[in-house]
Design an enzyme around this catalytic site. Structure first.
Site, PDB file in Angstrom:
ATOM      1  CE  LYS A  74      81.991  48.659  52.672  1.00 55.02           C
ATOM      2  NZ  LYS A  74      83.109  48.517  51.263  1.00 55.02           N
TER       3      LYS A  74
ATOM      4  NE  ARG B 205      81.871  51.711  56.141  1.00 49.60           N
ATOM      5  CZ  ARG B 205      82.994  51.273  55.733  1.00 49.60           C
ATOM      6  NH1 ARG B 205      84.514  51.329  55.920  1.00 49.60           N
ATOM      7  NH2 ARG B 205      82.681  49.903  55.904  1.00 49.60           N
TER       8      ARG B 205
ATOM      9  CE1 TYR C  11      81.007  49.080  48.450  1.00 43.55           C
ATOM     10  CE2 TYR C  11      81.336  47.177  49.227  1.00 43.55           C
ATOM     11  CZ  TYR C  11      81.483  48.373  48.737  1.00 43.55           C
ATOM     12  OH  TYR C  11      82.629  48.030  48.279  1.00 43.55           O
TER      13      TYR C  11
ATOM     14  CD  GLU D 177      90.787  53.631  50.344  1.00 48.19           C
ATOM     15  OE1 GLU D 177      90.377  53.131  51.302  1.00 48.19           O
ATOM     16  OE2 GLU D 177      89.777  54.725  49.122  1.00 48.19           O
TER      17      GLU D 177
ATOM     18  CG  HIS E 149      71.237  60.243  33.762  1.00 46.81           C
ATOM     19  ND1 HIS E 149      71.154  59.246  32.988  1.00 46.81           N
ATOM     20  CD2 HIS E 149      72.852  60.172  34.165  1.00 46.81           C
ATOM     21  CE1 HIS E 149      72.114  58.934  32.026  1.00 46.81           C
ATOM     22  NE2 HIS E 149      72.856  59.478  33.129  1.00 46.81           N
TER      23      HIS E 149
ATOM     24  NE  ARG F 183      70.933  53.464  31.641  1.00 47.95           N
ATOM     25  CZ  ARG F 183      71.353  54.837  31.156  1.00 47.95           C
ATOM     26  NH1 ARG F 183      70.503  55.423  30.690  1.00 47.95           N
ATOM     27  NH2 ARG F 183      72.548  54.597  31.269  1.00 47.95           N
TER      28      ARG F 183
ATOM     29  CG  LEU G  41      85.718  53.340  52.802  1.00 46.47           C
ATOM     30  CD1 LEU G  41      84.289  53.407  52.570  1.00 46.47           C
ATOM     31  CD2 LEU G  41      85.495  51.309  52.749  1.00 46.47           C
TER      32      LEU G  41
END
Ligand code: PMP
Length: 276
Positions: free
Chosen positions: A145, A51, A32, A177, A101, A99, A201
């Site tokens: 991210k 990014r 995101y 951070e 993996h 679903r 990040l």
């Protein structure tokens, strides 16, 4: 007006539009970005796009758009929303599939919202925020991210319940951070921030602050530091897209510096506000 977007369609952000078998929902299998819009323009969009694409590549997610196409969608959404001071949340997931993996062979999903900016309590900026130091329990690839924010949420909540604004994370005796921010300190007049390793990040606001410091002739060191350095700093501040630059005046209930937002922090904040 808040507005939403999902795979080519304009939607109401509150609409229940995703099936249960959505990999972001079931696995956090996605990445995101969160972007501030000032005066109708997305701030540092190029850096956010870089990014976003790096994060997607790191999780082997093929985005079905180019950065330019995403930029065009964002511009269109901002215009439709009629908002000038707002934020854009964007996420891409590995799509919709039963679903399993293993990666499915389906197109990536992309969704966005444009919403009025939720302003932070400005007294924090005037008086300074408290932070709590907590163990960094995240994985090794914090530079990506991803949607997997559970350790960040747990730390933020623990800090909040202790009366602090932010959790400052410590991995192997080194400050990394905040749970949703980068950290800077001022020591002997030099601005110090942890280097952009895999363990943090690479914040867009961090990039802006480093650039502003160079412009203002403030000396900068990107180097690791231990928690003691936070307590012994002249000034400490946090950066993120949402909070911009927030001074920190106490850590674990110990006063930092003069106990008031410092001169270097204020100078950098003023320069940042000029930029936006
Ligand atoms: N670190 C973490 C863990 C974050 O979640 C954020 C907020 N996205 C930041 C740093 C600050 O990054 P940015 O300046 O790009 O918002």
């Amino acid at each position: 007006m808040s507005i939403g977007y999902l795979n080519g369609k304009i939607i109401n952000p509150g609409d229940p539009v995703l099936p249960i078998d959505e990999r972001g929902h079931q696995f956090g299998d996605g990445v995101y970005e969160y972007i501030r819009v000032y005066g109708g323009r997305a701030f540092m969009m190029k850096e956010h796009m870089e990014r976003f694409f790096k994060s997607a590549e790191a999780i082997k997610l093929n985005l079905s758009h180019t950065p330019e196409e995403i930029q065009a969608i964002v511009d269109d959404l901002i215009e439709r929303s009629g908002l000038s001071d707002c934020d854009v949340y964007m996420q891409a997931t590995r799509g919709i599939a039963p679903r399993n993996h293993l990666f499915p062979n389906v197109p990536a999903s992309i969704s966005m919202t444009v919403k009025p900016f939720r302003a932070m309590d400005e007294t924090l900026r005037e008086q300074g925020a408290k932070v709590k130091l907590l163990p960094d329990e995240r994985w090794q690839n914090c530079w990506i991210k991803t949607l997997n924010l559970l350790p960040n949420l747990l730390a933020k909540q623990e800090a909040f319940e202790a009366g602090a604004f932010e959790a400052v994370l410590v991995r192997d005796g080194i400050v990394t951070e905040g749970s949703s921010s980068n950290i800077f300190l001022v020591k002997d007049g030099t601005l110090v921030t942890p280097p952009a390793t895999k363990h943090i990040l690479h914040g867009i606001t961090r990039i802006a602050v480093l650039d502003i410091a160079a412009e203002l002739g403030i000396s900068v060191e990107e180097k690791e530091f231990a928690p003691e350095a936070v307590f012994e700093a002249e000034e400490v501040f946090l950066t993120s897209t949402g909070i911009e630059i927030v001074p920190v005046t106490s850590a674990d209930d110990q006063v930092i510096g003069s106990g008031k937002p410092g001169a270097v922090t204020k100078k950098i904040y003023e320069a940042f506000m000029k930029r936006v």
